[in-house]
Motif scaffolding. Sequence first.
Motif, PDB file in Angstrom:
ATOM      1  N   ILE A 270       0.832  -1.199   0.000  1.00  0.00           N
ATOM      2  CA  ILE A 270       0.000   0.000   0.000  1.00  0.00           C
ATOM      3  C   ILE A 270       0.869   1.252   0.000  1.00  0.00           C
ATOM      4  CG2 ILE A 270      -1.765   1.332   1.211  1.00  0.00           C
ATOM      5  CD1 ILE A 270      -2.490  -1.274   2.710  1.00  0.00           C
ATOM      6  N   VAL A 271       1.814   1.293   0.923  1.00  0.00           N
ATOM      7  CA  VAL A 271       2.575   2.524   1.139  1.00  0.00           C
ATOM      8  C   VAL A 271       4.032   2.205   1.441  1.00  0.00           C
ATOM      9  CG1 VAL A 271       1.986   2.616   3.619  1.00  0.00           C
ATOM     10  CG2 VAL A 271       2.619   4.721   2.436  1.00  0.00           C
ATOM     11  N   LEU A 272       4.893   3.091   0.955  1.00  0.00           N
ATOM     12  CA  LEU A 272       6.303   3.074   1.301  1.00  0.00           C
ATOM     13  C   LEU A 272       6.642   4.434   1.887  1.00  0.00           C
ATOM     14  CD1 LEU A 272       9.290   2.101   1.232  1.00  0.00           C
ATOM     15  CD2 LEU A 272       9.382   2.999  -1.115  1.00  0.00           C
ATOM     16  N   VAL A 273       7.165   4.420   3.086  1.00  0.00           N
ATOM     17  CA  VAL A 273       7.730   5.622   3.697  1.00  0.00           C
ATOM     18  C   VAL A 273       9.193   5.313   3.929  1.00  0.00           C
ATOM     19  CG1 VAL A 273       7.805   7.081   5.758  1.00  0.00           C
ATOM     20  CG2 VAL A 273       5.603   6.381   4.808  1.00  0.00           C
ATOM     21  N   ALA A 274      10.066   6.136   3.367  1.00  0.00           N
ATOM     22  CA  ALA A 274      11.506   5.941   3.538  1.00  0.00           C
ATOM     23  C   ALA A 274      12.139   7.269   3.908  1.00  0.00           C
ATOM     24  CB  ALA A 274      12.126   5.393   2.258  1.00  0.00           C
ATOM     25  N   THR A 275      13.065   7.207   4.850  1.00  0.00           N
ATOM     26  CA  THR A 275      13.776   8.413   5.269  1.00  0.00           C
ATOM     27  C   THR A 275      15.264   8.114   5.297  1.00  0.00           C
ATOM     28  OG1 THR A 275      13.598   7.881   7.628  1.00  0.00           O
ATOM     29  CG2 THR A 275      11.835   9.227   6.672  1.00  0.00           C
ATOM     30  N   THR A 276      16.054   9.138   5.008  1.00  0.00           N
ATOM     31  CA  THR A 276      17.507   9.015   5.090  1.00  0.00           C
ATOM     32  C   THR A 276      18.038  10.105   5.997  1.00  0.00           C
ATOM     33  OG1 THR A 276      17.949  10.471   3.207  1.00  0.00           O
ATOM     34  CG2 THR A 276      17.652   8.113   2.729  1.00  0.00           C
ATOM     35  N   SER A 277      19.149   9.792   6.617  1.00  0.00           N
ATOM     36  CA  SER A 277      19.800  10.745   7.506  1.00  0.00           C
ATOM     37  C   SER A 277      21.262  10.351   7.641  1.00  0.00           C
ATOM     38  CB  SER A 277      19.116  10.722   8.877  1.00  0.00           C
ATOM     39  OG  SER A 277      19.643  11.722   9.714  1.00  0.00           O
ATOM     40  N   ALA A 278      22.037  11.205   8.253  1.00  0.00           N
ATOM     41  CA  ALA A 278      23.442  10.875   8.488  1.00  0.00           C
ATOM     42  C   ALA A 278      23.569   9.741   9.497  1.00  0.00           C
ATOM     43  CB  ALA A 278      24.200  12.107   8.977  1.00  0.00           C
ATOM     44  N   HIS A 279      22.604   9.660  10.436  1.00  0.00           N
ATOM     45  CA  HIS A 279      22.680   8.667  11.511  1.00  0.00           C
ATOM     46  C   HIS A 279      21.344   7.955  11.683  1.00  0.00           C
ATOM     47  CE1 HIS A 279      26.590  10.304  12.531  1.00  0.00           C
ATOM     48  NE2 HIS A 279      26.030  11.512  12.484  1.00  0.00           N
ATOM     49  N   ARG A 280      21.379   6.745  12.236  1.00  0.00           N
ATOM     50  CA  ARG A 280      20.190   5.894  12.314  1.00  0.00           C
ATOM     51  C   ARG A 280      19.089   6.458  13.207  1.00  0.00           C
ATOM     52  NH1 ARG A 280      23.919   3.225  15.627  1.00  0.00           N
ATOM     53  NH2 ARG A 280      23.149   2.906  17.750  1.00  0.00           N
ATOM     54  N   GLY A 281      19.428   7.129  14.284  1.00  0.00           N
ATOM     55  CA  GLY A 281      18.415   7.638  15.204  1.00  0.00           C
ATOM     56  C   GLY A 281      17.438   8.565  14.506  1.00  0.00           C
ATOM     57  N   ASN A 282      17.962   9.512  13.736  1.00  0.00           N
ATOM     58  CA  ASN A 282      17.092  10.439  13.011  1.00  0.00           C
ATOM     59  C   ASN A 282      16.333   9.734  11.897  1.00  0.00           C
ATOM     60  OD1 ASN A 282      17.885  12.506  14.661  1.00  0.00           O
ATOM     61  ND2 ASN A 282      19.160  13.525  13.147  1.00  0.00           N
ATOM     62  N   ALA A 283      16.958   8.758  11.256  1.00  0.00           N
ATOM     63  CA  ALA A 283      16.270   8.020  10.182  1.00  0.00           C
ATOM     64  C   ALA A 283      15.087   7.242  10.758  1.00  0.00           C
ATOM     65  CB  ALA A 283      17.244   7.083   9.467  1.00  0.00           C
ATOM     66  N   PHE A 284      15.319   6.501  11.865  1.00  0.00           N
ATOM     67  CA  PHE A 284      14.223   5.743  12.484  1.00  0.00           C
ATOM     68  C   PHE A 284      13.109   6.663  12.977  1.00  0.00           C
ATOM     69  CE2 PHE A 284      17.257   2.126  13.497  1.00  0.00           C
ATOM     70  CZ  PHE A 284      16.634   1.211  12.666  1.00  0.00           C
ATOM     71  N   ALA A 285      13.488   7.718  13.710  1.00  0.00           N
ATOM     72  CA  ALA A 285      12.491   8.619  14.295  1.00  0.00           C
ATOM     73  C   ALA A 285      11.674   9.312  13.206  1.00  0.00           C
ATOM     74  CB  ALA A 285      13.164   9.643  15.202  1.00  0.00           C
ATOM     75  N   SER A 286      12.330   9.820  12.189  1.00  0.00           N
ATOM     76  CA  SER A 286      11.606  10.542  11.142  1.00  0.00           C
ATOM     77  C   SER A 286      10.692   9.606  10.357  1.00  0.00           C
ATOM     78  CB  SER A 286      12.574  11.270  10.213  1.00  0.00           C
ATOM     79  OG  SER A 286      13.470  10.377   9.587  1.00  0.00           O
ATOM     80  N   CYS A 287      11.104   8.376  10.136  1.00  0.00           N
ATOM     81  CA  CYS A 287      10.253   7.414   9.430  1.00  0.00           C
ATOM     82  C   CYS A 287       8.991   7.118  10.240  1.00  0.00           C
ATOM     83  CB  CYS A 287      11.028   6.125   9.152  1.00  0.00           C
ATOM     84  SG  CYS A 287      10.146   4.951   8.118  1.00  0.00           S
ATOM     85  N   GLU A 288       9.161   6.895  11.515  1.00  0.00           N
ATOM     86  CA  GLU A 288       8.009   6.619  12.375  1.00  0.00           C
ATOM     87  C   GLU A 288       7.082   7.834  12.466  1.00  0.00           C
ATOM     88  OE1 GLU A 288       7.242   4.071  16.408  1.00  0.00           O
ATOM     89  OE2 GLU A 288       9.170   5.076  16.187  1.00  0.00           O
ATOM     90  N   PHE A 289       7.674   9.008  12.593  1.00  0.00           N
ATOM     91  CA  PHE A 289       6.897  10.245  12.628  1.00  0.00           C
ATOM     92  C   PHE A 289       6.060  10.405  11.363  1.00  0.00           C
ATOM     93  CE2 PHE A 289       6.705  14.684  11.192  1.00  0.00           C
ATOM     94  CZ  PHE A 289       6.040  15.293  12.231  1.00  0.00           C
ATOM     95  N   VAL A 290       6.682  10.225  10.202  1.00  0.00           N
ATOM     96  CA  VAL A 290       5.968  10.389   8.929  1.00  0.00           C
ATOM     97  C   VAL A 290       4.803   9.407   8.848  1.00  0.00           C
ATOM     98  CG1 VAL A 290       6.144  10.112   6.416  1.00  0.00           C
ATOM     99  CG2 VAL A 290       7.903  11.393   7.673  1.00  0.00           C
ATOM    100  N   MET A 291       5.033   8.162   9.248  1.00  0.00           N
ATOM    101  CA  MET A 291       3.957   7.167   9.165  1.00  0.00           C
ATOM    102  C   MET A 291       2.830   7.501  10.138  1.00  0.00           C
ATOM    103  SD  MET A 291       3.232   4.742   7.234  1.00  0.00           S
ATOM    104  CE  MET A 291       1.488   4.383   7.301  1.00  0.00           C
ATOM    105  N   ASP A 292       3.171   7.905  11.363  1.00  0.00           N
ATOM    106  CA  ASP A 292       2.137   8.294  12.338  1.00  0.00           C
ATOM    107  C   ASP A 292       1.326   9.482  11.833  1.00  0.00           C
ATOM    108  OD1 ASP A 292       2.992   6.281  14.050  1.00  0.00           O
ATOM    109  OD2 ASP A 292       4.097   7.627  15.385  1.00  0.00           O
ATOM    110  N   TYR A 293       2.007  10.460  11.296  1.00  0.00           N
ATOM    111  CA  TYR A 293       1.362  11.666  10.776  1.00  0.00           C
ATOM    112  C   TYR A 293       0.475  11.302   9.586  1.00  0.00           C
ATOM    113  CZ  TYR A 293       1.538  16.845  10.215  1.00  0.00           C
ATOM    114  OH  TYR A 293       1.264  18.184  10.158  1.00  0.00           O
TER     115      TYR A 293
END
Length: 158
Positions: free
Chosen positions: A92-115
Amino acid sequence: MTVRVQTEDFDVSTELAALRAQNPKVGAVACFIGTVRDLNEGSTVETMELEHYPGMTEKSLEGIVDAARERWPGTDVLIVHRVGKLYPLDQIVLVATTSAHRGNAFASCEFVMDYLKTHAPFWKKEKTEHGERWVDARVTDDKALERWGLASVNTKPE
């Protein structure tokens, strides 16, 4: 393009490779892939049909991307969301995020999906053995968004 709404399926490897190629500073990629379940609320799901308002939906998704980039500067975001008739196991959906470090990548991906689950203008209709039904917003999705300090558009005033 960071936001796409489409009827056709997507290839996760191709999408992630293209996202990563945009920025050589990427050290982490996080992604979420939502799929059609064959069971929901105790009923067997034969098909799911997703409807949206073209133009309005993309604008809403772009706002979600902007909110994530504001919270996590340097983060790139991709949202690919399908519409139309889908079957169990379909993506159904793909949400992908990139960042310099994993913490921001994980957090931003979860945030986008929740939003996305609470603010994106998509309507789901399931066909089950009992007929067709519209799928209502879930209280758990509203609760997930609250941890980011945001309120759902589905929340009713008291």
